[in-house]
Scaffold this active site. Structure first.
Site, short mmCIF file in Angstrom:
data_model
loop_
_atom_site.label_atom_id
_atom_site.label_comp_id
_atom_site.label_asym_id
_atom_site.label_seq_id
_atom_site.Cartn_x
_atom_site.Cartn_y
_atom_site.Cartn_z
N THR A 37 51.50 -30.46 0.22
CA THR A 37 51.03 -29.41 -0.79
C THR A 37 52.33 -28.53 -1.14
OG1 THR A 37 48.85 -29.23 -0.18
CG2 THR A 37 49.78 -27.20 -1.59
N GLY A 79 41.27 -30.51 0.39
CA GLY A 79 41.51 -29.80 1.66
C GLY A 79 41.43 -28.35 1.45
N THR A 96 50.74 -25.95 4.28
CA THR A 96 50.64 -27.30 3.76
C THR A 96 50.31 -28.03 4.91
OG1 THR A 96 52.06 -29.23 2.86
CG2 THR A 96 53.28 -27.21 3.92
N GLY A 143 44.57 -30.47 5.55
CA GLY A 143 43.44 -29.43 4.92
C GLY A 143 42.52 -29.01 5.97
#
Lengths: 317, 317
Positions: free
Chosen positions: B151, B181, B202, B205
């Site tokens: 992410t 997530g 990040t 998740g």
């Protein structure tokens, strides 16, 4: 050994009472949570959870649910699921997976069908009538469409000191398609750690997720606070902070249970809940915000219960 | 006055650098976050965010994004959105609404179209090839399908002491349809309070949401810890707790920025990030878990950057 359970709103009572017999017999918290919340989902006159839940702006029932195992932190969740009889059971099954354990929208509904969960059109005739009436009122009186967002949330402690939490809701009445709130969101809608305790939330999810209050309550209990002190300290200062910083604050109410079977509640609005443990059969209580960031809790009155029963079954004109 | 910004992964660098010129000129954190993340979403060779992001098991790109204003706590979020060029912009616009500010699935995509956001087929030829290749590998070698979940997350501080945070991702490669997530989940994927600081996450998740680590890092900063100490204290003990209680733990990395422009990072895996402030132009760094629950941070090497550039553009055989 101690066992205990707490659930949001008057509607939690029957499911909680049923699940308490499981806990009494030595059953697990994870089972108790599913048993209790299924009962609420199945009852057609509770208009904010499961079957009979009020629909979105398009007239369709979209639901959110979550399940958390306090022993392992395993979480399963669904948001915007539709046409499934028991969202809590789908969430529980998802909690067994390490990947893909939170599903949204059509993917969530498809997962449920693919895995053999019971399909059901969750829109009752009564909920449809309430929706149609509301659409008319909004058009005629230019009202704000949003109203009602009562999530059932439960926290359970079993005789093996295992804890679990769950939530289920049809969400904000007249919500936009796909809208979700806090109920499926870890930390905001629910959180549980069997070493400490658990908490769940109900109210305006858009504001609840600004504070991660379920996590914060569990954290405060972990620092040594009683459930009641943890609820008061997490909720009331945040209500003030949100008023100051965001300019307004929705209604919300939180419940907590620790690993000793003690419970607590905080709310900025009149709020009913059910709780019981090995020493006390389940009861319904009424909570209200008190002076100096405290909560006033009293047993529910017979008159309130009668009026409630009448209200939820009143004919829709 | 101080201004600063931090973003996850090497991929944050160009967007962050662009947004820093906005901050330097006195622009707002909220604008900086959108500018920076749009840049990452638009670049086709970043395979875990926006255009060029890797698809789900069915070959479709489904994305998650969130936006939070640290001054007001306003949050906008989307999960499982598709066919929209800039999910971060949709999330930002949703943050202006008090109701319906988190949309999932088809409802999120419909909202974007209805509100005039640019439609785009987010599946590049390259991402499609990577997907087809992966499907073949899974079938032939019986591999676990899940891989990659990077992410982009950013936190920004502007010269008026305003802070904001944002995230955007195409999620877990080969995820089940509808899987989401932590990225769109307040407290887990992101959290920011302009009086304290912000954090984003990040990694896997499903595990990040078990810990609400972004909220916890901000809370620890609020109790007086530096961003680095807050990251270390939130992340490493939780990694150990999850190993013990859940039996395993996915990869994850968190970044934090406080309201003085100081930053911190913690990670259980090799992790790159970008950061800059009024005294230092944006740079890319490499972080690794160090001894005794600390983090080792060093400037990125030229060799690493060259290898990275080659890797993300390598032909797909």
């Amino acid at each position: 050994m101690t066992y205990a359970m707490i659930g949001t709103w008057r509607m939690a009572y029957e499911g909680l009472s049923k699940a308490m017999t499981t806990l009494e017999a030595g059953g697990k918290s994870t089972d108790a949570i599913e048993i209790a919340i299924k009962e609420v989902e199945d009852y057609p006159f509770f208009k904010s959870v499961g079957y009979g839940g009020l629909p979105n702006a398009q007239g369709l029932v979209e639901m959110d649910a979550a399940f958390m195992d306090g022993n392992t932190f395993a979480i399963g969740a669904v948001a915007g699921i539709s046409d499934v009889k028991n969202p809590i059971s789908v969430a529980r099954q998802l909690s067994n997976d390490h990947f893909n354990s939170f599903l949204v929208g059509a993917g969530a509904s498809q997962y449920a069908m693919f895995n053999g969960f019971e399909a059901r059109n969750m829109l009752t005739e009564r909920a449809h009538k309430l929706w149609a009436k509301r659409v008319q009122e909004i058009n005629e009186k230019n009202l704000s469409p949003y109203d009602g967002h009562d999530t059932v949330g439960m926290v359970s402690l079993d005789q093996d000191a295992g804890m679990a939490a769950g939530t289920s809701t049809s969400g904000l009445f007249m919500k936009k398609p796909g809208r979700t709130g806090d109920s499926a969101l870890s930390g905001s809608g629910f959180y549980v750690d069997s070493d400490i305790g658990g908490a769940t939330a109900t109210g305006l999810g858009e504001d609840l997720m600004k504070g991660c209050l379920s996590y914060e309550i569990v954290r405060l209990m972990g620092s040594g606070l009683s459930p009641q002190a943890a609820c008061d300290q997490a909720v009331y200062p945040f209500v003030e902070k949100l008023k100051k910083r965001y300019g307004k604050v929705g209604e919300f109410s939180l419940i907590a249970l620790n690993n000793q079977g003690e419970w607590g509640v905080a709310t900025n609005v009149e709020f009913t809940f059910a709780a019981g443990n090995d020493e006390q059969t389940p009861q319904i209580y009424m909570a209200n915000p008190g002076p100096d960031q405290t909560t006033i809790i009293e047993p529910i009155s017979e008159a309130w219960l009668i009026a409630y029963e009448k209200r939820i079954k009143a004919p829709i004109d």
